[in-house]
Enzyme design. Structure first.
Site, PDB file in Angstrom:
ATOM      1  N   GLY A 171      95.723 -25.295 118.035  1.00 43.24           N
ATOM      2  CA  GLY A 171      96.102 -26.329 118.982  1.00 43.24           C
ATOM      3  C   GLY A 171      95.914 -27.729 118.449  1.00 43.24           C
ATOM      4  O   GLY A 171      96.498 -28.667 118.956  1.00 43.24           O
ATOM      5  N   GLN A 218      96.682 -27.884 111.471  1.00 45.97           N
ATOM      6  CA  GLN A 218      96.947 -26.766 110.577  1.00 45.97           C
ATOM      7  C   GLN A 218      96.049 -26.897 109.364  1.00 45.97           C
ATOM      8  O   GLN A 218      95.693 -28.000 108.952  1.00 45.97           O
ATOM      9  CB  GLN A 218      98.426 -26.744 110.181  1.00 45.97           C
ATOM     10  CG  GLN A 218      98.998 -28.102 109.835  1.00 45.97           C
ATOM     11  CD  GLN A 218     100.498 -28.095 109.753  1.00 45.97           C
ATOM     12  OE1 GLN A 218     101.093 -27.098 109.362  1.00 45.97           O
ATOM     13  NE2 GLN A 218     101.129 -29.205 110.099  1.00 45.97           N
ATOM     14  N   VAL A 219      95.668 -25.755 108.795  1.00 43.23           N
ATOM     15  CA  VAL A 219      94.674 -25.729 107.731  1.00 43.23           C
ATOM     16  C   VAL A 219      95.269 -25.078 106.487  1.00 43.23           C
ATOM     17  O   VAL A 219      95.905 -24.016 106.579  1.00 43.23           O
ATOM     18  CB  VAL A 219      93.408 -24.964 108.171  1.00 43.23           C
ATOM     19  CG1 VAL A 219      92.340 -25.030 107.083  1.00 43.23           C
ATOM     20  CG2 VAL A 219      92.858 -25.535 109.479  1.00 43.23           C
ATOM     21  N   LYS A 249      92.274 -29.757 106.613  1.00 43.64           N
ATOM     22  CA  LYS A 249      92.808 -29.687 107.971  1.00 43.64           C
ATOM     23  C   LYS A 249      93.661 -30.918 108.238  1.00 43.64           C
ATOM     24  O   LYS A 249      93.182 -32.051 108.146  1.00 43.64           O
ATOM     25  CB  LYS A 249      91.682 -29.586 109.000  1.00 43.64           C
ATOM     26  CG  LYS A 249      92.199 -29.383 110.417  1.00 43.64           C
ATOM     27  CD  LYS A 249      91.114 -28.926 111.377  1.00 43.64           C
ATOM     28  CE  LYS A 249      91.699 -28.597 112.741  1.00 43.64           C
ATOM     29  NZ  LYS A 249      90.683 -28.102 113.690  1.00 43.64           N
ATOM     30  N   ASP A 278      85.437 -23.629 123.315  1.00 44.21           N
ATOM     31  CA  ASP A 278      86.444 -22.627 122.948  1.00 44.21           C
ATOM     32  C   ASP A 278      85.809 -21.533 122.084  1.00 44.21           C
ATOM     33  O   ASP A 278      86.291 -21.216 120.996  1.00 44.21           O
ATOM     34  CB  ASP A 278      87.610 -23.285 122.211  1.00 44.21           C
ATOM     35  CG  ASP A 278      88.843 -22.378 122.134  1.00 44.21           C
ATOM     36  OD1 ASP A 278      88.955 -21.467 122.979  1.00 44.21           O
ATOM     37  OD2 ASP A 278      89.680 -22.590 121.241  1.00 44.21           O
TER      38      ASP A 278
END
Length: 680
Positions: free
Chosen positions: A123, A126-127, A152, A244
């Site tokens: 969310g 992107q890594v 990241k 989370d």
């Protein structure tokens, strides 16, 4: 999707729409499925607005208004059969832009890295793997000089970067070096992307579980439990909750290194403060049913219901994570569609710790029992939770499948030795009141306010044809209807002498609600003062003169319309009546209601803790309504403080006729009543 505004009397099929004695035969209405707990609104809806001085101006200014549906989850492409959960939420985006990534990265004084394979996306970015260009030592695996790092990326146009660098950067800066949180070595902006350079880690717990035929040993999960609890304790001690917690966000160290059995908690994009940084006090409780943060499968029920995040939510999510790893499935997996979050939350609240952990060793059930009953601001007993698993994990730390050094340190820090802190030793402790109390039930909910002695009368189990008789007799005795409700398609009437009304009309209609009749009464300066709906879709609407209202608006929807309520609050309206018919909601809001503030408590059982917290802050229940799934309470702060602020609530299986008389003896009178979802 227009918003309807009042105007002059219209032609109607009703032979006599203003007659207070008019009765209509109830017609069955197709029931609809309720939508998500976070107040999703379907396109088809009915709402109306009316007033005395403002109604014609409102009509002239009325414009077509689009009430977009809100999707709290992320992409719903998951079949939920054990794969990675993709239902993350809270402003979560995938990639903010399709702008190409740079081939090489150098930020914040870092070495130059060449971008290699993609590790994943979520969310908040992107890594990728970054390989150091021109590295002289190929053996350095961690730290600022590592040959391989995790990069990241978050695009500058993504929601998390509206005001500059990602919020996650602040959290990593505050938690950097905390036990179980990976270090960020460099960060900065390059081209259109914000970039963090972090240590490369190993597989996630989900990867380990998935690659092991969807299985984990009891000892492995117990070791994960004690180390994850210690990680959360350290994070919480810094004033943050993760927000989370799930298997995908727990990673092991890199394979072949001393850290390969060490556990790390990553992805801090949803982390929030539970402790105010300036005062050191716990943040204030609130509920926003249109806000959801987390991942549907593992989120706490409080997160589903939009309550302010606190330490209990991380621990409840950890409990669901542990049970998933142990059993391979959670009872609420498999739901799909736009009301997935609603159904999952409902199932979570209906699933007892005994049922959830029926095939698990006792310590797991005890852990679930503890964490789901934590209060909003309660200090978790981390050391006790760790001690629950003493009998499962092996005695030799060196051969455990997970490094538990953090848990060991926590136990000693609080002055306990392993194995000494057992629940059975505290038999003299007073039993703790449960927050998640009882099992779902359907009951009468009645609210009583302190009033000066007055005459009040109630009728219940009233059939349609008997309504006129009771109302006429009450009017002859100087009583007006103050509250109405329905159970099993029969009506309940509360009539009293303290309403202040000067005239009253009502309509029993097969519609929920009958828009034309309501608008005609608005033109005659009547306002909705009470409303109820029956399971068959019919409604009883009471409109009165002598109210303090200046303008009204109402909405009928398939889910509790908190988003609409919040919009109307900003326009100076307050909720003054609510009703349900089957699974549908009707909410009436008024200007000039005499309130200075208003909040909502919405729950699948009964929001006892929330109501008591609101009471402590000067709020009092002013409207109630319930379906077979949910109960809603609107609490308000009156502009004029009453002399006696006493308010009590009752939940009873039958209409509370005997209890009402006991309350009258103490000058407590029914202020609101409804029938629907509570707890036994």
């Amino acid at each position: 999707m227009p918003e309807l505004c009042s105007r002059g009397a219209r032609a109607t099929d009703n032979p006599n729409p203003t007659s207070p004695l008019q009765k209509r035969p109830a017609a069955p209405r197709r029931r609809r499925n309720t939508t998500a707990a976070r107040s999703r609104e379907r396109p088809k809806r009915e709402d109306a607005i009316g007033g005395v001085d403002e109604k014609r101006e409102a009509l002239k200014a009325a414009s077509v208004e689009l009430e977009e549906g809100r999707r709290s989850e992320g992409p719903m492409d998951e079949h939920d059969s054990g794969g990675r959960s993709c239902d993350k939420a809270a402003g979560a985006e995938e990639e903010g832009s399709t702008a190409p990534l740079p081939e090489r990265v150098q930020v914040g004084g870092s070495p130059v890295y060449r971008i290699e394979r993609k590790l994943g996306k979520g969310g908040f970015g992107q890594v990728y793997v970054g390989r150091r260009v021109g590295a002289t030592s190929l053996t350095e695996r961690t730290g600022p000089g590592a040959v391989e790092v995790a990069l990241k990326f978050e695009h500058r146009s993504s929601k998390g970067c509206n005001y500059g660098p990602p919020y996650e950067w602040q959290v990593y800066s505050a938690l950097g070096g905390s036990h179980g949180v990976p270090r960020v070595h460099y960060k900065g902006r390059q081209s259109d992307y914000y970039v963090m350079v972090m240590d490369m880690l190993g597989p996630s717990l989900w990867d380990v579980w998935n690659n092991n035929s969807h299985m984990m040993s009891i000892e492995m999960v117990a070791c994960i439990a004690v180390e994850a609890i210690s990680i959360l304790e350290k994070m919480h001690s810094r004033g943050y909750v993760h927000g989370d917690v799930k298997p995908e966000n727990f990673l092991l160290g890199p394979s072949g290194t001393p850290d390969e059995k060490k556990l790390f908690l990553v992805d801090l994009g949803l982390a929030t403060r539970w402790r105010d940084s300036s005062t050191g006090l716990h943040v204030e409780y609130d509920q926003r049913p249109d806000v959801f943060r987390g991942t549907v499968r593992y989120a706490s029920v409080h997160a589903h219901l939009g309550r302010t995040g606190s330490r209990r939510d991380d621990l409840e999510s950890l409990a669901y994570t542990l049970i998933f790893l142990l059993r391979g499935r959670l009872p609420w997996q498999g739901y799909q569609g736009e009301n997935k979050g609603f159904l999952v939350c409902k199932k979570k609240m209906a699933t007892s710790p005994e049922t959830l952990c029926c095939f698990c060793p006792q310590p797991f059930r005890q852990f679930v029992e503890y964490v789901v009953n934590l209060k909003f601001d309660e200090e978790p007993d981390y050391a006790r939770y760790i001690s629950l698993f003493d009998g499962i994990i092996g005695p030799n730390p060196d051969i455990r499948p997970i490094n538990t050094d953090g848990a060991q340190k926590l136990i000693y820090q609080v002055g306990h030795k392993r194995g000494r802190l057992m629940i059975e030793e505290e038999e003299d402790e007073q039993p703790k009141k449960k927050i998640r109390m009882g099992m779902p039930a359907t009951q009468w909910i009645s609210v009583y306010n302190a009033r000066r002695p007055m005459k009040q009368r109630y009728h219940y189990n009233v059939a349609d044809i008997r309504l006129a008789q009771h109302i006429e007799k009450g009017n002859e005795d100087g009583l007006y209807i103050s509250s109405v409700a329905s159970c099993s398609n029969l009506w309940a009437l509360i009539m009293d002498a303290g309403t202040g009304f000067t005239a009253q009309v009502y309509e029993l209609s097969p519609y929920f609600l009958h828009k034309e009749w309501i608008m005609e009464q608005w033109e005659k300066s009547y306002y909705i003062s009470a409303v109820a709906g029956a399971n068959n879709g019919s409604s009883l609407v009471v409109m009165s003169k002598g109210t303090q209202y200046l303008q009204q608006s109402y909405k009928v929807s398939d889910a509790f319309p908190f988003k609409w309520i919040n919009k109307k609050w900003r326009e100076g309206f307050y909720v003054t009546s609510m009703a349900t018919a089957g699974t549908r909601w009707a909410v009436v809001m008024s200007r000039g209601a005499g309130f200075s503030d208003q909040v909502v408590e919405l729950d699948f059982l009964y929001p006892s803790e929330g109501i008591h917290r609101r009471w402590d802050n000067g709020y009092r229940i002013t409207s109630t309504a319930a379906t077979f799934d949910q109960a809603a309470f609107v609490l308000s702060v009156p502009r004029r403080k009453p002399t006696d602020e006493t308010q009590e609530t009752l939940r009873t299986s039958a209409f509370p006729s005997t209890h009402v008389k006991e309350k009258w003896a103490k000058n407590l009178y029914i202020a609101s009543i409804c029938y629907g979802r509570t707890v036994s």
